[in-house]
Design a protein around this motif. Sequence first.
Motif, PDB file in Angstrom:
ATOM      1  N   LYS A 187       6.460   3.813   1.853  1.00  0.00           N
ATOM      2  CA  LYS A 187       6.203   4.061   0.420  1.00  0.00           C
ATOM      3  C   LYS A 187       7.467   3.760  -0.403  1.00  0.00           C
TER       4      LYS A 187
ATOM      5  N   ASN B 171      -2.754   3.853   4.759  1.00  0.00           N
ATOM      6  CA  ASN B 171      -3.765   3.799   3.695  1.00  0.00           C
ATOM      7  C   ASN B 171      -3.336   4.645   2.501  1.00  0.00           C
TER       8      ASN B 171
ATOM      9  N   GLU C  45      -0.514   2.950   0.671  1.00  0.00           N
ATOM     10  CA  GLU C  45      -0.930   1.606   0.244  1.00  0.00           C
ATOM     11  C   GLU C  45      -0.054   0.488   0.808  1.00  0.00           C
TER      12      GLU C  45
END
Length: 457
Positions: A122, A153, A156
Motif C-alpha cells: 500500500k 485486494n 489494491e
Amino acid sequence: MFDHLSERLSSSLKAISGRGRLTEDNIKDTLREVRMALLEADVALPVVRDFVARVKERAVGAEVNKSLTPGQEFLKIVKQELEHAMGDGNVPLNLAAQPPAVILMAGLQGAGKTTSVGKLAKYLREKLKKKVLVVSADVYRPAAIKQLETLANEVEVSFFPSTVDQRPVTIAEAAIAHAKKQFFDVVLVDTAGRTAIDEAMMAEIQELHQAVKPIETLFVVDAMTGQDAANTARAFNEALPLTGIILTKTDGDARGGAALSIRHITGKPIKFLGVGEKTAALEAFHPERIASRILGMGDVLSLIDELEQKVDKDKAAKVAQKVMKEGKFSLEDFRDQLAQMRDMGGMMGLLDKMPGMGAMSAQVKGQMDDKMTVRMEAIINSMTPKERTHPDLIKGSRKRRIAAGSGTQVQDVNKLLKQFLQMQKMMKKMKGGGMSKMLRGLGGMGGKMPPGMFPKR
C-alpha cells in the motif's frame, strides 16, 4: 511506544537544569538515572554502555550555549546521541534496479510479516506511485497464501497465485517473470515464518535469496520482544545479507528497547515501523523524530505527514466553508471528524506526537482514550439523519432509543450532546471572522481546554 522511557528520562533530565556548567560531578546522578531508564526499557547492555559513555564524553566540560541553560544543552546532547543510536537519518528503500525491483521479506513466525507485506504494498502504491505485485512463497501455511491475496485486494495491488505443492524458488521466479512481462515496478516476495535455529528453513531462504537476487531484503520483527528482537535480527543477518528492518507492533510496545538496540547490534537500519493493525499503519522510520518523541518533545513532522495523507481535504474545506458562511456545524460533521481522527491512530496516537503531551497526567489521558471516540461514533450512527441535523429534537424517548441502538447508556448520549453543543458554539464563533475572538478567548483561559470537553466517565 517509549511511554515509560520518556517519563523516566524527562524526570531525570529535569534534575540537571540550573547548573552554570556541566561537570562530571553534577551529571553523574543524571547519567545513572538515564542508564537505569534505558535498561528498564529493555535496551541491550552494550548499547546502554556505549550511549552513556558518548553522552558523558560530550557533556563533561561542555561550554553552555549563551541562549541555552545547561539542562537544555545536556538535553540536546542526549537527543543527538539517541538519534545516533538508532541511525543518523531515515534510510529509504532502494528501488534503483532494472524493473521489477524485488523485495524479499523474511521474519519469525507471528511477527506480522504477511501483514507487513500488505502495508508495504500500500505504501509503495500510494506514496511512491509504484505498480506492485505481491506473491507468497510460504508453502507451509495455506492460510498465508489466502491472507496475502485478501490483503492484496484490500490495498489494491496485484496478487500472483501460488500453491503449497510448489517450490518457493519456482513460485518467486514465475512471479518475477510475470512482472517483467506486465511492466510491474516492484515485486514483494513473502516467505514462510522461520526461526534462526531451524537450519533447513534457513537454507531454503538462502537458496531463494540467491535465485531472485533481491535489491532489498527486509527482516520483519516484533518490537514487543525487546532486545531479543535485535539478537534475532543479528542471527538472521549472519545467514542473509539484510538491507533493513521493519519493526512491527510498536503501538503495543511501551518500552522501546528494540528500536534503540537493533541498529547498534545488527548495523542495519530500521526502515519502517508498524504502528497498528490497519493497512495504512506503516510509518517510515526517522530517528530524529523518534528521539524527539522519547524526550517528550512531540513529533510534529510525523503529525503533519499524517494530516497530509489521511485528512479528506475536500470534505474539510466544505465543512469550513459552511461554518464560516452560515455558522452551521452538524452531528454529521462531528462524526466525520471523529472518523478521521480514528484513521490517524486515534486520540492517543495524535497526542503522543504533540509537543508537551508526554507529561500529561494518566488521569487526563484516561479520559481521552480511543474507546470513547468509537462510542461517540456509535451513538451518532444510531441517530436518524433528521436528529443529526436537528439535535434539539433528541429528548427522553429518542435518547433511550439511541442508547439502546448504540449499546450505550442514556448518560453517554447526554455527554456526547453536551460536548457537541460546546463544539458547535466554538464553531459559530468562527462565522464572519470570529476566529480571532475565539483564539483570544482561549488565550485568556491560559491554554486550558473548554470545560466539559473531556468529562469524567
